[in-house]
Design an enzyme around this catalytic site. Structure first.
Site, PDB file in Angstrom:
ATOM      1  CE  LYS A 240      -3.095   2.634   3.039  1.00  0.00           C
ATOM      2  NZ  LYS A 240      -3.740   2.682   4.373  1.00  0.00           N
ATOM      3  CG  ASP A 245      -5.558   8.354   4.197  1.00  0.00           C
ATOM      4  OD1 ASP A 245      -6.441   8.839   3.459  1.00  0.00           O
ATOM      5  OD2 ASP A 245      -5.784   7.490   5.064  1.00  0.00           O
ATOM      6  CE  LYS A 252      -6.385   9.345   7.582  1.00  0.00           C
ATOM      7  NZ  LYS A 252      -6.782   8.157   8.346  1.00  0.00           N
ATOM      8  CG  ASP A 263      -1.934   5.442   4.948  1.00  0.00           C
ATOM      9  OD1 ASP A 263      -1.777   4.436   5.660  1.00  0.00           O
ATOM     10  OD2 ASP A 263      -3.038   5.778   4.488  1.00  0.00           O
ATOM     11  CG  ASP A 322      -9.709   7.503   6.719  1.00  0.00           C
ATOM     12  OD1 ASP A 322      -8.677   7.578   6.017  1.00  0.00           O
ATOM     13  OD2 ASP A 322      -9.689   7.587   7.965  1.00  0.00           O
ATOM     14  CD  GLU A 324      -6.719   5.244   2.439  1.00  0.00           C
ATOM     15  OE1 GLU A 324      -5.560   4.985   2.777  1.00  0.00           O
ATOM     16  OE2 GLU A 324      -7.631   5.416   3.278  1.00  0.00           O
ATOM     17  NE  ARG A 326     -10.429  -1.188   4.337  1.00  0.00           N
ATOM     18  CZ  ARG A 326     -10.929  -1.258   5.568  1.00  0.00           C
ATOM     19  NH1 ARG A 326     -12.071  -1.902   5.784  1.00  0.00           N
ATOM     20  NH2 ARG A 326     -10.298  -0.720   6.591  1.00  0.00           N
TER      21      ARG A 326
END
Length: 478
Positions: A240, A245, A252, A263, A322, A324, A326
């Site tokens: 990933k 993010d 967030k 991230d 959020d 995202e 996956r």
């Protein structure tokens, strides 16, 4: 920092500061013992004291296990960087026990790591020498030379990974990650392919595309391949790479957004591991597939209630933008299985859920999958590498929480209990049946980035999972 091997008696060179690892003060001369006992030196591990009268640097280490040894030498370098000391000598035998040179090197290298790219004044001590005296060992010098070179190369790859994760988001976005991958591909036996958003749209990778479409930076699908001669297994690593993010439209909170440069840690570890393989000459064909995107907000951002069609044809109801990572991994996992034949192992690495931190604390990687045999191999590698792992179980009840009334499934559920497991169960829907027992998911949200110094890691990124997976590969080789 320059590390040298010395195959002579340590007392033959007197002008260097000697590092002494102390489990107890009992064997010291009376004056030394009284001095250290008066400051309660051995009451706890990792106290450091320099006695300029005898040119000795003492480090307390109440347990001589490998993780403690690494931390002890981390503390040595941490202390030395604040002094005028420019050279050290270390006896490979401490407390009548021969130390593993790889543990010494890891502690020293991680202690010397600093990320000061954005500091106006650089505090790092660039040049100091460390001599490791191996005369008391029964092992050949060639063994130490091999272990020294191997461990230094691994540490350099880990620190390369840490630099990626620590770099600020305005300086590190998908294109930069792709450029780093292309630089790695200049090394022996490595190839790299980079695809842009046109490729994502043309090949139905809409889940990944939609996550990054509100960013000014184009998303990049990166495919690195390490291909030695006579490979004995084929391993796929999927990372990933969310370079920043915001949470997207499911924005967030302010405090939750700070440190979201981390991230990209899953992708960074994949890059770092391929970087290490280029010099370690392991007999495995390793593919690194990375989804590099930036999850931003804007007029064209994807939204809760959107329905996305992934590369494998499955439809996803977006309930949280959020969640995202996956979505990115879903398409990357599908891409890998469509484009790489005869996979033996497939692992994905991601800073996926805060729930994994809730389950295990901030220092342990959460591992999930269907194969108990494969989990045991990872546990064995964990014990050898020192990287902590914990296992979370799948069950049908949690999987049902992803059911959707209007699509094949949702990307998240409102019930936050078991969120690390449901995220992994979501990913499992993109693993082909033939690969179910070959796949594991590594949620590295906790140990990949800490806003503190812990063990032998300084503040920030850690390069987690590289040593773990290298040990896994070394065990496969046996």
């Amino acid at each position: 920092m320059n590390i040298h091997l010395a195959n002579k008696k340590i007392k033959q060179i007197n002008d260097l500061v000697e590092v002494v690892i102390l489990k107890t003060t009992e064997d010291l001369e009376k004056g030394e013992k009284e001095l250290l006992d008066n400051i309660f030196f051995s009451k706890k591990s990792f106290n450091v004291y320099f006695n300029s009268l005898n040119n000795r640097l003492y480090v307390s280490c109440l347990k001589l296990k490998k993780e403690n040894i690494k931390t002890a030498f981390f503390k040595v370098v941490e202390f030395v960087k604040k002094t005028k000391i420019n050279s050290l000598k270390i006896d490979i035998v401490q407390n009548n026990k021969e130390l593993d040179i790889s543990n010494i090197i890891e502690g020293l290298y991680f202690g010397n790591y600093e990320f000061n790219k954005y500091k106006s004044e650089k505090s790092k001590k660039e040049n100091f020498d460390i001599f490791i005296f191996i005369e008391k060992s029964k092992k050949e010098k060639s063994y130490f030379e091999e272990q020294l070179l191997k461990t230094i190369n691994i540490c350099k790859s880990i620190n390369f990974t840490r630099d990626i994760v620590n770099t600020a988001p305005q300086d590190y976005y998908p294109e930069i990650m792709a450029n780093d991958a292309l630089k790695i591909a200049k090394n022996q036996n490595i190839e790299c392919k980079v695809f842009g958003e046109d490729y994502l749209k043309q090949n139905g990778m809409n889940a990944m595309f939609c996550v990054g479409k509100a960013s000014i930076h184009e998303s990049k699908l990166i495919h690195l391949t390490y291909k030695p001669k006579n490979a004995i297994a084929k391993i796929v690593l999927v990372g990933k790479g969310v370079t920043y993010d915001t949470g997207g439209m499911s924005l967030k909170r302010e405090s939750g957004m700070v440190s979201m440069k981390c991230d990209k840690a899953g992708a960074a570890s994949v890059l770092g591991l391929i970087h290490a393989l280029s010099v370690l000459d392991l007999p495995f064909e390793v593919h690194g597939v990375v989804g590099a995107v930036e999850n931003m907000i804007g007029g064209n951002a994807y939204k809760p209630d959107d329905i996305l069609k992934a590369m494998n044809g499955k439809t996803i109801e977006v309930t949280n933008t959020d969640a995202e990572g996956r979505l990115v991994l879903a398409d990357c996992l599908t891409y890998a299985q469509k484009n790489i034949e005869n996979i033996d192992y497939i692992f994905d690495l991601a800073t996926l859920t805060g729930a994994s931190i809730g389950a295990f604390g901030g220092y342990t990687t959460a591992v999930m999958g269907y194969s108990e045999k494969l989990k045991k191999k990872i546990l064995k590698a964990s014990k050898k590498s020192g990287e902590l792992v914990g296992f979370l179980p799948f069950n049908d009840y949690l999987e049902k929480l992803l059911d959707s009334e209007i699509a094949d499934f949702k990307n998240s559920n409102s019930n936050k209990n078991g969120a690390a497991i449901t995220a992994s169960l979501f990913l499992s829907k993109f693993i082909e049946e033939k690969n179910k027992k070959k796949w594991l998911h590594f949620d590295i949200a906790g140990p990949s980035y800490r806003q503190e110094t812990w063990g032998y890691y300084s503040y920030g990124a850690t390069g987690v999972a590289i040593r773990l997976l290298l040990k896994f590969m070394e065990d496969l080789k046996k």
